[in-house]
Design an enzyme around this catalytic site. Structure first.
Site, PDB file in Angstrom:
ATOM      1  N   ASN A  18       0.818  -1.200   0.000  1.00 44.29           N
ATOM      2  CA  ASN A  18       0.000   0.000   0.000  1.00 44.29           C
ATOM      3  C   ASN A  18       0.864   1.267   0.000  1.00 44.29           C
ATOM      4  O   ASN A  18       1.576   1.546   0.969  1.00 44.29           O
ATOM      5  CB  ASN A  18      -0.921  -0.015   1.237  1.00 44.29           C
ATOM      6  CG  ASN A  18      -1.929   1.099   1.217  1.00 44.29           C
ATOM      7  OD1 ASN A  18      -1.573   2.262   1.304  1.00 44.29           O
ATOM      8  ND2 ASN A  18      -3.202   0.738   1.100  1.00 44.29           N
ATOM      9  N   ASP A  75       4.340  -5.998  -4.012  1.00 47.97           N
ATOM     10  CA  ASP A  75       3.352  -6.988  -3.591  1.00 47.97           C
ATOM     11  C   ASP A  75       4.040  -8.342  -3.446  1.00 47.97           C
ATOM     12  O   ASP A  75       4.258  -9.052  -4.433  1.00 47.97           O
ATOM     13  CB  ASP A  75       2.226  -7.067  -4.625  1.00 47.97           C
ATOM     14  CG  ASP A  75       1.114  -8.008  -4.203  1.00 47.97           C
ATOM     15  OD1 ASP A  75       1.231  -8.633  -3.120  1.00 47.97           O
ATOM     16  OD2 ASP A  75       0.118  -8.123  -4.947  1.00 47.97           O
ATOM     17  N   TYR A 113      -1.979 -21.188   7.836  1.00 47.57           N
ATOM     18  CA  TYR A 113      -1.172 -20.170   8.535  1.00 47.57           C
ATOM     19  C   TYR A 113      -0.259 -20.819   9.573  1.00 47.57           C
ATOM     20  O   TYR A 113       0.942 -20.531   9.619  1.00 47.57           O
ATOM     21  CB  TYR A 113      -2.077 -19.135   9.200  1.00 47.57           C
ATOM     22  CG  TYR A 113      -1.302 -18.139  10.033  1.00 47.57           C
ATOM     23  CD1 TYR A 113      -0.564 -17.132   9.432  1.00 47.57           C
ATOM     24  CD2 TYR A 113      -1.287 -18.226  11.429  1.00 47.57           C
ATOM     25  CE1 TYR A 113       0.172 -16.232  10.182  1.00 47.57           C
ATOM     26  CE2 TYR A 113      -0.566 -17.325  12.186  1.00 47.57           C
ATOM     27  CZ  TYR A 113       0.168 -16.331  11.565  1.00 47.57           C
ATOM     28  OH  TYR A 113       0.904 -15.444  12.313  1.00 47.57           O
ATOM     29  N   LYS A 152       3.964 -20.906   9.628  1.00 48.31           N
ATOM     30  CA  LYS A 152       4.790 -20.425  10.725  1.00 48.31           C
ATOM     31  C   LYS A 152       5.659 -21.555  11.311  1.00 48.31           C
ATOM     32  O   LYS A 152       6.749 -21.299  11.822  1.00 48.31           O
ATOM     33  CB  LYS A 152       3.916 -19.789  11.806  1.00 48.31           C
ATOM     34  CG  LYS A 152       3.297 -18.466  11.363  1.00 48.31           C
ATOM     35  CD  LYS A 152       4.363 -17.472  10.903  1.00 48.31           C
ATOM     36  CE  LYS A 152       3.780 -16.143  10.482  1.00 48.31           C
ATOM     37  NZ  LYS A 152       4.822 -15.176  10.043  1.00 48.31           N
TER      38      LYS A 152
END
Length: 265
Positions: free
Chosen positions: A35, A60, A152, A156
Site C-alpha cells: 500500500n 506486492d 497459517y 509459521k
C-alpha cells in the site's frame, strides 16, 4: 557508517513498531509494503518523530517474482542491507475444506516463498561480510497445530524450523538469525484474516501490545538470541503444549479458534 534495515510489512502493527525502534537507534530504513498510502504515512511518521532517513518501496510480496524484483531494485540503488526483518505475513480464517484454495496458496507464497527468497539474497552478502542480522516473524502458531488456520500455522512452523536451521549454518560467520514468536497481538492481522468471529480474538484486552512485542524482538535480535517468545502467557502456553499430545493440542485449539456462535447441528 549508518546501517540500513529492510523491513517488510513495516507500515503497521509489529513491523511499524520495529521500524520505530530502528529509527530511534539511527538506522536508515527501507520499508516495503503493498500500500503506497500506508508507506507514505509511515515514512512521514518516522521522519518527523525520529528524523529518520526512510526509503519506501511498494511491492506486492504475494507475487512470485516480487522477492527477486525487490532485491534487484535495492541492489541497483547501491544499498547494503545490514539488517533484514521479514515481518510481512497473513492468514486466512475458516475450515480448510471450505476455504478458497488460491488464497491459501497466496498465503504460502507470502509467508514462506517471499521470506525464503529475501533471506537467501541478503544472507549471502552478510556471510561474505561476516556481519549482519535477520529477524523473522515466526509465531507461537508455528508450535501448535491450528484448526481454523491450518495453512497459517503450517507456514509459521516452516518459518520457525527454517530460521533455526539457517542460524546453525551461519553462526560461525558473524551473522545473527532470530525468530520472534508473538501470540495474539492487537494488529490488523485478524481483520485481514476475516477472523474477528473467533473466540480467540473476542477479548481485545487479552491481546498483546505490538509495541511490547516489537521491543522483545528487537532486544533479542540485538542480543544475538536464537528466538524469543513474547509474553509470559505465550511462554506458559508453549510449555504446556510441549507435554501435550499433538491431537489434544489440536482439539484444544479447535475449541479456541472456532466462531463463538458456530452452529454444530
Amino acid at each position: 557508517m549508518q546501517q540500513t534495515v529492510l523491513i517488510t510489512g513495516g507500515t503497521s502493527g509489529i513491523g511499524l513498531e520495529l521500524a520505530k525502534l530502528f529509527a530511534a537507534d539511527g538506522y536508515r530504513l527501507v520499508l516495503v509494503a503493498r500500500n503506497e498510502q500506508g508507506l507514505a504515512e509511515a515514512s512521514t511518521l518516522l521522519t518527523e518523530k525520529f528524523d529518520a532517513s526512510v526509503i519506501t518501496i511498494a511491492k506486492d510480496l504475494f507475487q512470485p517474482e516480487s522477492g527477486n524484483e525487490l532485491y534487484q531494485e535495492i541492489t541497483e540503488k547501491g544499498l547494503q542491507i545490514d539488517v533484514l526483518v521479514n515481518d510481512a505475513g497473513q492468514g486466512a480464517y475458516g475450515l480448510f475444506v471450505e476455504s478458497d484454495l488460491q488464497r491459501q496458496l497466496d498465503i504460502i507464497q507470502l509467508n514462506i516463498s517471499s521470506l525464503v527468497t529475501l533471506t537467501h539474497h541478503w544472507l549471502k552478502g552478510m556471510v561474505l561480510r561476516r556481519q549482519g542480522k535477520i529477524l523473522n516473524l515466526s509465531s507461537i502458531a508455528g508450535k501448535i497445530p491450528g484448526p481454523w488456520q491450518a495453512v497459517y500455522h503450517g507456514t509459521k512452523a516452516f518459518v520457525q524450523s527454517f530460521t533455526e536451521a539457517i542460524r546453525s549454518e551461519v553462526k560461525d560467520y558473524g551473522v545473527t538469525v532470530t525468530a520472534l514468536l508473538p501470540g495474539v497481538t492487537d494488529t490488523d492481522f485478524f481483520n485481514k484474516a476475516d477472523m474477528n468471529a473467533s473466540k480467540q480474538v473476542q477479548d481485545k484486552n487479552a491481546m498483546a501490545d505490538p509495541a511490547e512485542v516489537a521491543k522483545d524482538g528487537y532486544k533479542a535480535l540485538m542480543d544475538g538470541k536464537d528466538m524469543i517468545i513474547s509474553g509470559f502467557k505465550n511462554k506458559l502456553q508453549l510449555a504446556m503444549n510441549a507435554v501435550t499430545p499433538d491431537e489434544t493440542a489440536a482439539d484444544r485449539m479447535n475449541e479456541m479458534q472456532e466462531p463463538r456462535d458456530r452452529d454444530k447441528s
